[in-house]
Design an enzyme around this catalytic site. Sequence first.
Site, PDB file in Angstrom:
ATOM      1  N   CYS A  54       0.818  -1.215   0.000  1.00 58.79           N
ATOM      2  CA  CYS A  54       0.000   0.000   0.000  1.00 58.79           C
ATOM      3  C   CYS A  54       0.849   1.262   0.000  1.00 58.79           C
ATOM      4  CB  CYS A  54      -0.967  -0.010   1.164  1.00 58.79           C
ATOM      5  SG  CYS A  54      -2.043  -1.453   1.114  1.00 58.79           S
TER       6      CYS A  54
ATOM      7  N   CYS B  89     -13.702  -0.476   7.837  1.00 62.57           N
ATOM      8  CA  CYS B  89     -12.733  -1.046   6.889  1.00 62.57           C
ATOM      9  C   CYS B  89     -12.682  -0.149   5.661  1.00 62.57           C
ATOM     10  CB  CYS B  89     -13.161  -2.438   6.433  1.00 62.57           C
ATOM     11  SG  CYS B  89     -13.294  -3.649   7.766  1.00 62.57           S
ATOM     12  N   SER B  90     -11.502   0.036   5.086  1.00 60.59           N
ATOM     13  CA  SER B  90     -11.393   0.868   3.892  1.00 60.59           C
ATOM     14  C   SER B  90     -12.158   0.227   2.738  1.00 60.59           C
ATOM     15  CB  SER B  90      -9.928   1.080   3.509  1.00 60.59           C
ATOM     16  OG  SER B  90      -9.255  -0.147   3.409  1.00 60.59           O
TER      17      SER B  90
ATOM     18  N   HIS C 207      -9.705   3.110  -1.218  1.00 65.96           N
ATOM     19  CA  HIS C 207      -8.300   2.700  -1.122  1.00 65.96           C
ATOM     20  C   HIS C 207      -7.904   1.834  -2.318  1.00 65.96           C
ATOM     21  CE1 HIS C 207      -4.505   1.568   0.377  1.00 65.96           C
ATOM     22  NE2 HIS C 207      -4.823   0.608   1.193  1.00 65.96           N
TER      23      HIS C 207
END
Lengths: 143, 380
Positions: free
Chosen positions: B81, B201-202, B328
């Site tokens: 990431c 949560c993304s 994301h």
Amino acid sequence: MSEQAVGNGPLPVVPYLKGAGTEDPYLEGLKCDACNAIFLGDRVTCSKCGARDQLQATRLENKGKLYVYSIVYRSFPGIDVPYISAIVDLDGGGTIKGNLIGVEADPANLTFDMELDVVYGDALGRKDKDGNSYISYFFKPAV
Amino acid sequence: MSDVYVVGVDMIKFGRFPEKTVPQLGSQAALMALDDAGLTIQDMQALYCGNLGQANAMVGQRILQEIGQTGVAVVNCANACATGATAFREAWMSIKAGVFDCVLAVGVEQMGRGLLGGGGGGEGIPKEGLLGSGTMPAVFAEAGMEHARNYGTTFEQFAKVSVKNHHHSTLNPKAMYQIETPLDTVMNAEMISYPNTKLMCSVNVDGSAAAVLVSEKKARELGLNRAVKVKASVLTSDPYSDRDLVMPDVNGVTRIAAKQAYEMAGIGPEDVSLVELHDCFATAEILHYENLGLCSDGDAGRMIDDGEVALGGRIPVNVSGGLLSKGHPLGATGIANIYEVCTHLRGEAGDRQVEGARFGMTHVIGLGSACGIHILEKVA
Ligand SMILES: [Zn+2]
């Protein structure tokens, strides 16, 4: 793994689970003679201090304390939920991750540093493509 | 060594674009960033491209095959990431080194839905749900529980992060979602991995972001009106800590990066006007208030309770909506958060503008682990 596959007993779920299929299974760590760091799994160099060829096999204790956990409700298809994913600091050194069993998956039942035993048993019925069964380790509240 | 400036930066609105290819998505942001800079692909001396899903498939070259095959150097990079931040930093380094004056950095990702991590792999039998969980929600839940263990941080405090970031995203037209999520909605959403509910949560989305980086000489030629100065660019890997190989330590890797970044920029956390940090899960954001020095250790719960990290607060965090609501797209995230900070430093952030922003910080974590931090400064 391959040298054990010719035997009849269950295979170890990870290479550092020793004595699979015997009365005396245990987890084996590698301890650095130079800095005392403990590792799981095969390696030749210590990633804490960089010492080479100073890692000695050491039998880890089957007792420890709950460091942290998560209760897993969503996992991949075919995996029973909820279950407790636990990080456990073993007495005498070493940290391992595994399923905490023998207690309802509810934060109310879980306290940091609670005493746990490392226990061994069949790997939830999972078999590899050749049909071999496996022995795994689990954590259970200490009796 | 020349200072480095961002003279063009943009991102596409994050969403789901299954009909597009990865290079097409990347090209969109690349062209937007070039337009923002008033430059063309012919002006770019190199392309640094970040993408994870097709890391072995020459995404950077395929972007140039879409928008202009100029024959320049292309570097494709993957760093979990931290991929986008790594591409941006490689671009920055090429100018610092004096090799180039004007380069393009692109981050792009096309995501599937569903859980990340914990897919098993290795020999024998699957380990997921047998030796604990390697899924990302669980791994970051455990990281949050360490904070709970140390400081008594509560489920409710973690949930407040999501309330805040979802609120921020209602002001960001480029966010995946613009939906308010009150505290009870967040806490009562489907529990994924305690203490992370689904709304903590993304969001897996497709997206791309790009930036044009130039040397000081080039920036002066182009005019510094909307230029943003890169005051610090830092990349670290996980230093040894006792549990890191069993329980990825996202704290140590961030702390050494933050320390280096503040030193490089010659500022302290008190000088920072806004932060875009890696809220891949609500639990993670809390940790990074302390890791980035925005408060003292143990004070993060109070920070979220008191609203200090909300827009209008002492140090607004993730005013874009963050990974939790903006979305994301792994390889794009590191450049998208640079876009967000630049937009504030340029005074162009509209309803979510952090007033008087002078310094902004971006932070990403790639599990395994990498940490990328950039500090950006308003010029004009
Ligand atoms: Zn050592």
